[in-house]
Motif scaffolding. Sequence first.
Motif, PDB file in Angstrom:
ATOM      1  N   ILE A  37      42.606  76.655  55.493  1.00 59.73           N
ATOM      2  CA  ILE A  37      42.405  75.276  55.957  1.00 59.73           C
ATOM      3  C   ILE A  37      42.437  74.311  54.781  1.00 59.73           C
ATOM      4  O   ILE A  37      42.979  73.217  54.874  1.00 59.73           O
ATOM      5  N   MET A  38      41.854  74.723  53.662  1.00 61.31           N
ATOM      6  CA  MET A  38      41.882  73.909  52.444  1.00 61.31           C
ATOM      7  C   MET A  38      41.892  74.819  51.230  1.00 61.31           C
ATOM      8  O   MET A  38      41.035  75.679  51.089  1.00 61.31           O
ATOM      9  N   GLU A  39      42.874  74.640  50.376  1.00 63.92           N
ATOM     10  CA  GLU A  39      42.883  75.248  49.050  1.00 63.92           C
ATOM     11  C   GLU A  39      43.213  74.161  48.036  1.00 63.92           C
ATOM     12  O   GLU A  39      43.905  73.186  48.341  1.00 63.92           O
ATOM     13  N   ASN A  40      42.725  74.364  46.824  1.00 67.05           N
ATOM     14  CA  ASN A  40      43.006  73.425  45.741  1.00 67.05           C
ATOM     15  C   ASN A  40      42.979  74.202  44.432  1.00 67.05           C
ATOM     16  O   ASN A  40      42.265  75.198  44.314  1.00 67.05           O
ATOM     17  N   VAL A  41      43.746  73.747  43.469  1.00 68.93           N
ATOM     18  CA  VAL A  41      43.714  74.356  42.139  1.00 68.93           C
ATOM     19  C   VAL A  41      43.761  73.286  41.063  1.00 68.93           C
ATOM     20  O   VAL A  41      44.279  72.180  41.274  1.00 68.93           O
ATOM     21  N   GLN A  42      43.185  73.619  39.921  1.00 69.74           N
ATOM     22  CA  GLN A  42      43.305  72.846  38.678  1.00 69.74           C
ATOM     23  C   GLN A  42      42.801  71.417  38.797  1.00 69.74           C
ATOM     24  O   GLN A  42      43.189  70.556  37.997  1.00 69.74           O
ATOM     25  N   GLY A  43      41.967  71.101  39.770  1.00 72.16           N
ATOM     26  CA  GLY A  43      41.465  69.742  39.904  1.00 72.16           C
ATOM     27  C   GLY A  43      42.527  68.740  40.301  1.00 72.16           C
ATOM     28  O   GLY A  43      42.371  67.534  40.091  1.00 72.16           O
TER      29      GLY A  43
ATOM     30  N   ASN B  72      44.970  67.112  45.685  1.00 70.57           N
ATOM     31  CA  ASN B  72      45.881  67.589  46.716  1.00 70.57           C
ATOM     32  C   ASN B  72      45.212  68.718  47.492  1.00 70.57           C
ATOM     33  O   ASN B  72      44.460  69.507  46.922  1.00 70.57           O
ATOM     34  N   GLU B  73      45.490  68.766  48.791  1.00 67.74           N
ATOM     35  CA  GLU B  73      45.074  69.890  49.625  1.00 67.74           C
ATOM     36  C   GLU B  73      46.294  70.702  50.003  1.00 67.74           C
ATOM     37  O   GLU B  73      47.336  70.144  50.361  1.00 67.74           O
TER      38      GLU B  73
ATOM     39  N   ILE C 112      53.384  80.177  55.182  1.00 73.43           N
ATOM     40  CA  ILE C 112      53.969  78.990  55.811  1.00 73.43           C
ATOM     41  C   ILE C 112      53.007  77.837  55.530  1.00 73.43           C
ATOM     42  O   ILE C 112      51.953  77.723  56.156  1.00 73.43           O
ATOM     43  N   GLY C 113      53.346  77.015  54.559  1.00 72.59           N
ATOM     44  CA  GLY C 113      52.370  76.066  54.040  1.00 72.59           C
ATOM     45  C   GLY C 113      52.809  74.624  54.085  1.00 72.59           C
ATOM     46  O   GLY C 113      53.983  74.295  54.223  1.00 72.59           O
ATOM     47  N   GLY C 114      51.821  73.748  53.974  1.00 73.69           N
ATOM     48  CA  GLY C 114      52.023  72.315  53.822  1.00 73.69           C
ATOM     49  C   GLY C 114      50.960  71.768  52.893  1.00 73.69           C
ATOM     50  O   GLY C 114      50.020  72.468  52.518  1.00 73.69           O
ATOM     51  N   GLN C 115      51.094  70.514  52.490  1.00 68.59           N
ATOM     52  CA  GLN C 115      50.139  69.933  51.566  1.00 68.59           C
ATOM     53  C   GLN C 115      50.031  68.435  51.785  1.00 68.59           C
ATOM     54  O   GLN C 115      50.920  67.806  52.354  1.00 68.59           O
TER      55      GLN C 115
ATOM     56  N   THR D  85      39.720  60.481  45.643  1.00 70.96           N
ATOM     57  CA  THR D  85      40.388  61.753  45.400  1.00 70.96           C
ATOM     58  C   THR D  85      39.636  62.889  46.078  1.00 70.96           C
ATOM     59  O   THR D  85      38.472  62.749  46.471  1.00 70.96           O
ATOM     60  N   CYS D  86      40.297  64.028  46.198  1.00 66.68           N
ATOM     61  CA  CYS D  86      39.643  65.208  46.755  1.00 66.68           C
ATOM     62  C   CYS D  86      38.417  65.577  45.934  1.00 66.68           C
ATOM     63  O   CYS D  86      37.422  66.074  46.470  1.00 66.68           O
ATOM     64  N   GLN D  87      38.472  65.328  44.626  1.00 67.70           N
ATOM     65  CA  GLN D  87      37.362  65.665  43.740  1.00 67.70           C
ATOM     66  C   GLN D  87      36.305  64.558  43.706  1.00 67.70           C
ATOM     67  O   GLN D  87      35.131  64.824  43.439  1.00 67.70           O
ATOM     68  N   GLY D  88      36.702  63.327  43.957  1.00 70.58           N
ATOM     69  CA  GLY D  88      35.802  62.192  43.785  1.00 70.58           C
ATOM     70  C   GLY D  88      34.929  61.878  44.987  1.00 70.58           C
ATOM     71  O   GLY D  88      34.039  61.031  44.882  1.00 70.58           O
TER      72      GLY D  88
END
Length: 481
Positions: free
Chosen positions: A188-194, A197-198, A218-221, A228-231
Amino acid sequence: MRLPTRRKRPSVRPSVRRAVIAAFGTMALAAAAAAVVTVPAGAVAPPPPAGWSQVFLDDFNGAAGSGVNAADWQYTTGTSYPGGPANFGTGEVETMTASTANVSLDGAGNLRITPRRDAAGNWTSGRVETRRSDFQPPAGGKLRTEARIQMPNVTGAAAKGYWPAFWMLGAPYRGNWWNWPGIGEIDIMENVQGINNEWATVHCGTSPGGPCNETSGIGGQRVCTGTTCQGGFHTYAVEWDRSTAVEEMRFYLDGVNFHTVRANQVDAATWTNATNHGYFIILNVAMGGGFPDAFGGGPDAGTQPGYAMVVDYVSVLRSAGGTTPPTTPPTTPPTTPPTTPPTGSRDAYGTIQAESYDGQGGLATETTTDTGGGRNLSAIANGDWALYKGVDFGSTAARQFLGRVASGAAGGVSGLVEVRLDSRTGPPIGSFSVANTGGWQSWRTVPANISGVTGTHDVYLTFTSGQGADYVNVNWFGFGH
């Protein structure tokens, strides 16, 4: 994503790595000086709308420093499932623990999963799973799984190796740690390296390759907007729908549907094997592994420990079918409209931005220097693909395809850009070849003849090469008569 094979292509050409690190390396590095992030008090999970019932809810209310509710959650500890592949099958480097140093409530209605590093350089983190593994929609109905999350508030070099995730695994995986990806996985949600983006992905079929393009899936983003996702906090959800003519899974960021996977994208047996059972829910923060490797690598001396993924709530809703989907108000309203238009609204004879896909496998995006700016597809290699739904060709047949491409591939490396209709495995209606154009941002428009096309179709761009290296970037494409 913590499965018996490494997911995502484990290496990306150096220019992409540099572009990703440069693009985000200047963001909020000052935050790295503080190992504790202050977040607002937890919000209340929205009540079920009419026609929906609550089948699971954890608001993570409890005393600061306490663990998760053991009636609902169980800890996964160590570096693998007992008898399963090492490093959870992904190459991640942390040891998962049940310590409240890694997994605890904050007393303000939030769960915090916090990676730590000891004096010897060893990483620990946390991973919790629902005890229940029966989450699935009823026949003719829907299931919505949602969480309100702030990703670890760390970016740039200090975030190298961070891999937070909110995801689901098929129940048959418990007790048989080697049957992935056939039993299904819903990221449902993955993120890398800060990165702001989802990524959302469905995994199924066989690996490597297979009908679901494993280990990429089979992915989308989608980029987080407003904050931001982090903020700040955002809502991440999947709605698994059996009330539609074709069963589908729709992924949402702050109420915006940005990615959909349908049963008819794969063969019937693959879909059945991935969906004819319940699922359990997982929250974790890994360090290192295949996905971070694709965006610059795992943690190093510059990575800063102590930044938590903060989870406000996890909610599962169930509908018997035929009702309007829930519409959770965005925590931070999007400042731009969704990039994916509704089915049938893409004009074949306009400019279709390559990064506006409805689904993809193996691709990344990066900022382009081409005329008009924006982003382009990058890191494209053999077997990658992108889907664009509802392209309207009208009643006069299109007979030409135009692609805006660039390549910095090494000598002897080349490949095809192919166009297929309505099926990723159908015969191409046309293609053109690409080799080095003078650089990964050295753009040219390449035409190709195609079989005559009328009506509205889902368009797949597929990429085929006899070499394993990345060979092309794509900025936009379109069609002509």
